[in-house]
Design a protein around this motif. Structure first.
Motif, PDB file in Angstrom:
ATOM      1  N   ALA A  55       1.897  -4.709  18.537  1.00  0.00           N
ATOM      2  CA  ALA A  55       2.880  -3.704  18.927  1.00  0.00           C
ATOM      3  C   ALA A  55       3.410  -2.967  17.698  1.00  0.00           C
ATOM      4  CB  ALA A  55       4.041  -4.365  19.671  1.00  0.00           C
ATOM      5  N   PRO A  56       3.967  -1.767  17.885  1.00  0.00           N
ATOM      6  CA  PRO A  56       4.590  -1.060  16.761  1.00  0.00           C
ATOM      7  C   PRO A  56       5.663  -1.923  16.114  1.00  0.00           C
ATOM      8  CG  PRO A  56       4.365   0.400  18.647  1.00  0.00           C
ATOM      9  CD  PRO A  56       4.019  -0.971  19.139  1.00  0.00           C
ATOM     10  N   GLY A  57       5.679  -1.952  14.788  1.00  0.00           N
ATOM     11  CA  GLY A  57       6.684  -2.726  14.069  1.00  0.00           C
ATOM     12  C   GLY A  57       6.329  -4.181  13.859  1.00  0.00           C
ATOM     13  N   GLU A  58       5.169  -4.606  14.345  1.00  0.00           N
ATOM     14  CA  GLU A  58       4.754  -5.995  14.166  1.00  0.00           C
ATOM     15  C   GLU A  58       3.783  -6.129  12.994  1.00  0.00           C
ATOM     16  OE1 GLU A  58       3.011  -7.534  17.718  1.00  0.00           O
ATOM     17  OE2 GLU A  58       4.942  -7.988  18.649  1.00  0.00           O
ATOM     18  N   ILE A  59       3.869  -7.267  12.312  1.00  0.00           N
ATOM     19  CA  ILE A  59       2.879  -7.634  11.304  1.00  0.00           C
ATOM     20  C   ILE A  59       2.144  -8.842  11.856  1.00  0.00           C
ATOM     21  CG2 ILE A  59       2.449  -8.401   8.950  1.00  0.00           C
ATOM     22  CD1 ILE A  59       5.055  -7.108   8.103  1.00  0.00           C
ATOM     23  N   THR A  60       0.892  -8.649  12.210  1.00  0.00           N
ATOM     24  CA  THR A  60       0.097  -9.725  12.808  1.00  0.00           C
ATOM     25  C   THR A  60      -0.953 -10.197  11.823  1.00  0.00           C
ATOM     26  OG1 THR A  60       0.446  -8.979  15.078  1.00  0.00           O
ATOM     27  CG2 THR A  60      -1.501 -10.330  14.668  1.00  0.00           C
ATOM     28  N   GLN A  65       4.152  -6.095  -2.794  1.00  0.00           N
ATOM     29  CA  GLN A  65       3.366  -5.746  -1.618  1.00  0.00           C
ATOM     30  C   GLN A  65       4.015  -6.281  -0.339  1.00  0.00           C
ATOM     31  OE1 GLN A  65      -0.611  -7.523  -0.167  1.00  0.00           O
ATOM     32  NE2 GLN A  65      -1.236  -5.819  -1.474  1.00  0.00           N
ATOM     33  N   ARG A  66       4.495  -7.517  -0.370  1.00  0.00           N
ATOM     34  CA  ARG A  66       5.152  -8.088   0.816  1.00  0.00           C
ATOM     35  C   ARG A  66       6.372  -7.250   1.209  1.00  0.00           C
ATOM     36  NH1 ARG A  66       4.502 -13.094  -1.808  1.00  0.00           N
ATOM     37  NH2 ARG A  66       6.765 -13.345  -2.044  1.00  0.00           N
ATOM     38  N   ARG A  67       7.112  -6.826   0.205  1.00  0.00           N
ATOM     39  CA  ARG A  67       8.294  -5.999   0.481  1.00  0.00           C
ATOM     40  C   ARG A  67       7.875  -4.672   1.105  1.00  0.00           C
ATOM     41  NH1 ARG A  67      10.190  -5.918  -4.243  1.00  0.00           N
ATOM     42  NH2 ARG A  67       9.475  -3.869  -4.912  1.00  0.00           N
ATOM     43  N   MET A  68       6.826  -4.053   0.577  1.00  0.00           N
ATOM     44  CA  MET A  68       6.329  -2.791   1.123  1.00  0.00           C
ATOM     45  C   MET A  68       5.924  -2.937   2.586  1.00  0.00           C
ATOM     46  SD  MET A  68       3.912  -1.115  -1.813  1.00  0.00           S
ATOM     47  CE  MET A  68       3.240  -0.006  -0.568  1.00  0.00           C
ATOM     48  N   LEU A  69       5.171  -3.995   2.892  1.00  0.00           N
ATOM     49  CA  LEU A  69       4.687  -4.183   4.257  1.00  0.00           C
ATOM     50  C   LEU A  69       5.851  -4.438   5.216  1.00  0.00           C
ATOM     51  CD1 LEU A  69       1.460  -6.334   3.700  1.00  0.00           C
ATOM     52  CD2 LEU A  69       1.704  -3.854   3.886  1.00  0.00           C
ATOM     53  N   THR A  70       6.830  -5.193   4.764  1.00  0.00           N
ATOM     54  CA  THR A  70       8.006  -5.452   5.602  1.00  0.00           C
ATOM     55  C   THR A  70       8.764  -4.160   5.885  1.00  0.00           C
ATOM     56  OG1 THR A  70       8.208  -7.687   4.696  1.00  0.00           O
ATOM     57  CG2 THR A  70      10.135  -6.776   5.795  1.00  0.00           C
ATOM     58  N   ALA A 123       6.784  -2.032   8.389  1.00  0.00           N
ATOM     59  CA  ALA A 123       6.945  -2.564   9.747  1.00  0.00           C
ATOM     60  C   ALA A 123       8.306  -2.182  10.314  1.00  0.00           C
ATOM     61  CB  ALA A 123       6.771  -4.076   9.736  1.00  0.00           C
ATOM     62  N   ALA A 124       9.341  -2.210   9.475  1.00  0.00           N
ATOM     63  CA  ALA A 124      10.677  -1.828   9.926  1.00  0.00           C
ATOM     64  C   ALA A 124      10.730  -0.363  10.361  1.00  0.00           C
ATOM     65  CB  ALA A 124      11.702  -2.086   8.819  1.00  0.00           C
ATOM     66  N   GLU A 125       9.800   0.439   9.834  1.00  0.00           N
ATOM     67  CA  GLU A 125       9.719   1.858  10.210  1.00  0.00           C
ATOM     68  C   GLU A 125       8.856   2.075  11.455  1.00  0.00           C
ATOM     69  OE1 GLU A 125       8.187   3.711   6.741  1.00  0.00           O
ATOM     70  OE2 GLU A 125       9.961   3.289   5.507  1.00  0.00           O
ATOM     71  N   VAL A 140      -4.299 -16.222   1.634  1.00  0.00           N
ATOM     72  CA  VAL A 140      -3.027 -16.714   1.101  1.00  0.00           C
ATOM     73  C   VAL A 140      -2.086 -16.901   2.286  1.00  0.00           C
ATOM     74  CG1 VAL A 140      -1.252 -16.363  -0.651  1.00  0.00           C
ATOM     75  CG2 VAL A 140      -3.505 -15.321  -0.950  1.00  0.00           C
ATOM     76  N   LEU A 141      -2.257 -18.003   3.011  1.00  0.00           N
ATOM     77  CA  LEU A 141      -1.569 -18.174   4.286  1.00  0.00           C
ATOM     78  C   LEU A 141      -0.066 -18.367   4.142  1.00  0.00           C
ATOM     79  CD1 LEU A 141      -4.108 -20.369   6.287  1.00  0.00           C
ATOM     80  CD2 LEU A 141      -3.907 -17.881   6.142  1.00  0.00           C
ATOM     81  N   ASP A 142       0.377 -18.964   3.045  1.00  0.00           N
ATOM     82  CA  ASP A 142       1.819 -19.146   2.908  1.00  0.00           C
ATOM     83  C   ASP A 142       2.532 -17.808   2.772  1.00  0.00           C
ATOM     84  OD1 ASP A 142       0.648 -18.753   0.451  1.00  0.00           O
ATOM     85  OD2 ASP A 142       1.952 -20.145  -0.628  1.00  0.00           O
ATOM     86  N   GLU A 143       1.857 -16.800   2.181  1.00  0.00           N
ATOM     87  CA  GLU A 143       2.471 -15.477   2.081  1.00  0.00           C
ATOM     88  C   GLU A 143       2.484 -14.777   3.437  1.00  0.00           C
ATOM     89  OE1 GLU A 143       0.899 -13.120  -1.049  1.00  0.00           O
ATOM     90  OE2 GLU A 143       1.749 -14.409  -2.600  1.00  0.00           O
ATOM     91  N   LEU A 144       1.397 -14.911   4.202  1.00  0.00           N
ATOM     92  CA  LEU A 144       1.378 -14.347   5.547  1.00  0.00           C
ATOM     93  C   LEU A 144       2.467 -14.970   6.403  1.00  0.00           C
ATOM     94  CD1 LEU A 144      -2.397 -14.054   6.569  1.00  0.00           C
ATOM     95  CD2 LEU A 144      -0.829 -12.233   5.903  1.00  0.00           C
ATOM     96  N   ASP A 145       2.706 -16.254   6.186  1.00  0.00           N
ATOM     97  CA  ASP A 145       3.712 -16.973   6.953  1.00  0.00           C
ATOM     98  C   ASP A 145       5.093 -16.352   6.764  1.00  0.00           C
ATOM     99  OD1 ASP A 145       4.055 -19.162   8.755  1.00  0.00           O
ATOM    100  OD2 ASP A 145       5.114 -20.253   7.185  1.00  0.00           O
ATOM    101  N   GLU A 146       5.342 -15.793   5.579  1.00  0.00           N
ATOM    102  CA  GLU A 146       6.653 -15.232   5.267  1.00  0.00           C
ATOM    103  C   GLU A 146       6.904 -13.897   5.963  1.00  0.00           C
ATOM    104  OE1 GLU A 146       7.575 -15.010   1.149  1.00  0.00           O
ATOM    105  OE2 GLU A 146       6.752 -16.988   0.694  1.00  0.00           O
ATOM    106  N   ILE A 147       5.837 -13.136   6.230  1.00  0.00           N
ATOM    107  CA  ILE A 147       6.057 -11.777   6.743  1.00  0.00           C
ATOM    108  C   ILE A 147       5.535 -11.557   8.161  1.00  0.00           C
ATOM    109  CG2 ILE A 147       6.042 -10.783   4.424  1.00  0.00           C
ATOM    110  CD1 ILE A 147       3.180  -9.804   4.970  1.00  0.00           C
ATOM    111  N   SER A 148       4.668 -12.445   8.654  1.00  0.00           N
ATOM    112  CA  SER A 148       4.032 -12.204   9.945  1.00  0.00           C
ATOM    113  C   SER A 148       4.972 -12.470  11.117  1.00  0.00           C
ATOM    114  CB  SER A 148       2.782 -13.080  10.097  1.00  0.00           C
ATOM    115  OG  SER A 148       1.836 -12.775   9.116  1.00  0.00           O
ATOM    116  N   THR A 149       4.842 -11.626  12.124  1.00  0.00           N
ATOM    117  CA  THR A 149       5.578 -11.842  13.370  1.00  0.00           C
ATOM    118  C   THR A 149       4.653 -12.331  14.478  1.00  0.00           C
ATOM    119  OG1 THR A 149       5.282  -9.494  13.910  1.00  0.00           O
ATOM    120  CG2 THR A 149       7.330 -10.129  12.818  1.00  0.00           C
ATOM    121  N   GLY A 150       3.356 -12.349  14.193  1.00  0.00           N
ATOM    122  CA  GLY A 150       2.380 -12.827  15.170  1.00  0.00           C
ATOM    123  C   GLY A 150       1.111 -13.248  14.460  1.00  0.00           C
TER     124      GLY A 150
END
Length: 317
Positions: free
Chosen positions: A28-33, A174-179, A182-184, A194-204
């Motif tokens: 969905a829009p605004g999601e990081i999967t 990069q994590r900050r940029m992607l977040t 997504a907020a936009e 790098v799954l621990d980094e995905l864990d920090e930003i992913s919503t799905g």
């Protein structure tokens, strides 16, 4: 809300070898999967089909409401694609590369120059603007690749291993940029080891194994199952004594921050109860966290059913 990325029953074979079959996902829009799976599971092939660069044998793809198979050009106006490896024009500088991509999307003159300056700043490439792109390091090329994907302000981002080659500071940026994107309202589908980094930003999360997307119910179950936690205290003896009194088995190992004790909890509620009991008993707990990321633990369970995370929290890094 209509999905920004929607794939149903996607399949693709190379000759007689099936690589992706009946893959289904929605973002969905605004999601990081996060799109995760073992090596050879078909992640890149699936991403190429979503990016309209590889035609599926079967199935449907919609990008921002557009039929990406029947009208790929319309879909491409809405999506940004960052491949695992950046193909460069060796004679062009970083700035010239971005200006060239701006031209491909109809931006020229002052608007193109302005957008290029924005992207150079956003991806921290200002100091490298005059350097030829073929002389960049792997991490610098990754930043340029992301900048290229963002030129036309896409509403959908497909990122294949975007953190590969980046140093810790660049990964944080990069994590900050992607977040922020997504907020936009940008829909982001990202693969990474790098799954621990995905864990920090992913919503799905979408899990791909042997070319098949795992049922959402199975993924949810893997994410919610019990896990191993790491506990560190200023008083090791008090921690060990209280864990024994509570009947909580523990193993210990040395780490840079001191001795870490590992305990198992059936779920987050049980982990919270254990922490509460330790604190109530006066144990000076200074660290209480999962031994590895939730996504990492789910990855192991789904890749190898019946297998649990190793006792050493560094063993899965």
């Amino acid at each position: 809300m209509e999905p920004a990325i929607e794939a149903v029953g996607l399949s693709r074979s190379f000759g007689e070898i099936p690589v992706v079959h009946n893959a289904t996902l929605s973002v969905a829009p605004g999601e990081i999967t996060a799109l995760v799976g073992p090596n050879g599971s078909g992640k890149t092939t699936l991403m190429l089909m979503l990016a309209t660069l590889l035609r599926p044998d079967r199935g449907t793809v919609r990008i921002a409401g557009r039929d990406a198979i029947e009208d790929p050009l319309a879909a491409r106006t809405a999506l940004g694609w960052m491949p695992d490896a950046l193909g460069v024009w060796p004679t062009l500088t970083v700035r010239e590369t971005l200006l060239a991509v701006c031209g491909m999307y109809g931006l020229r003159g002052a608007p193109a120059a302005g957008r290029t300056d924005e992207l150079l700043a956003q991806t921290e490439l200002v100091e490298l603007a005059g350097q030829r792109s073929n002389t960049l390091s792997r991490g610098q090329k990754q930043r340029l690749s992301l900048a290229r994907a963002l030129v036309h302000r896409p509403r959908v981002l497909l990122l294949d291993e975007p953190a590969s080659g980046l140093d810790p500071e660049a990964r944080l940026t990069q994590r900050r940029m992607l977040t922020e994107l997504a907020a936009e309202g940008v829909a982001i589908l990202v693969t990474s080891h790098v799954l621990d980094e995905l864990d920090e930003i992913s919503t799905g999360v979408v899990f791909l194994r042997k070319g098949l997307t795992t049922a959402p119910e199975a993924v949810d179950a893997a994410l919610q199952r019990g896990s191993r936690w790491r506990v560190r205290s200023l008083d090791e003896r008090a921690l060990e004594t209280e864990l024994a009194r509570l009947g909580i088995p523990a193993t210990s190992r040395a780490s840079l921050s001191g001795t870490v004790h590992l305990i198992d909890a059936a779920d987050e509620k049980a982990a919270t109860a254990a922490l509460s009991a330790l604190v109530s008993a006066g144990v000076p707990v200074v660290e209480f966290a999962p031994a590895s990321s939730t996504l990492e633990q789910a990855f192991v369970r789904l890749s190898h059913p019946g297998t649990e995370i190793a006792a050493d929290p560094e063993a899965t890094r």
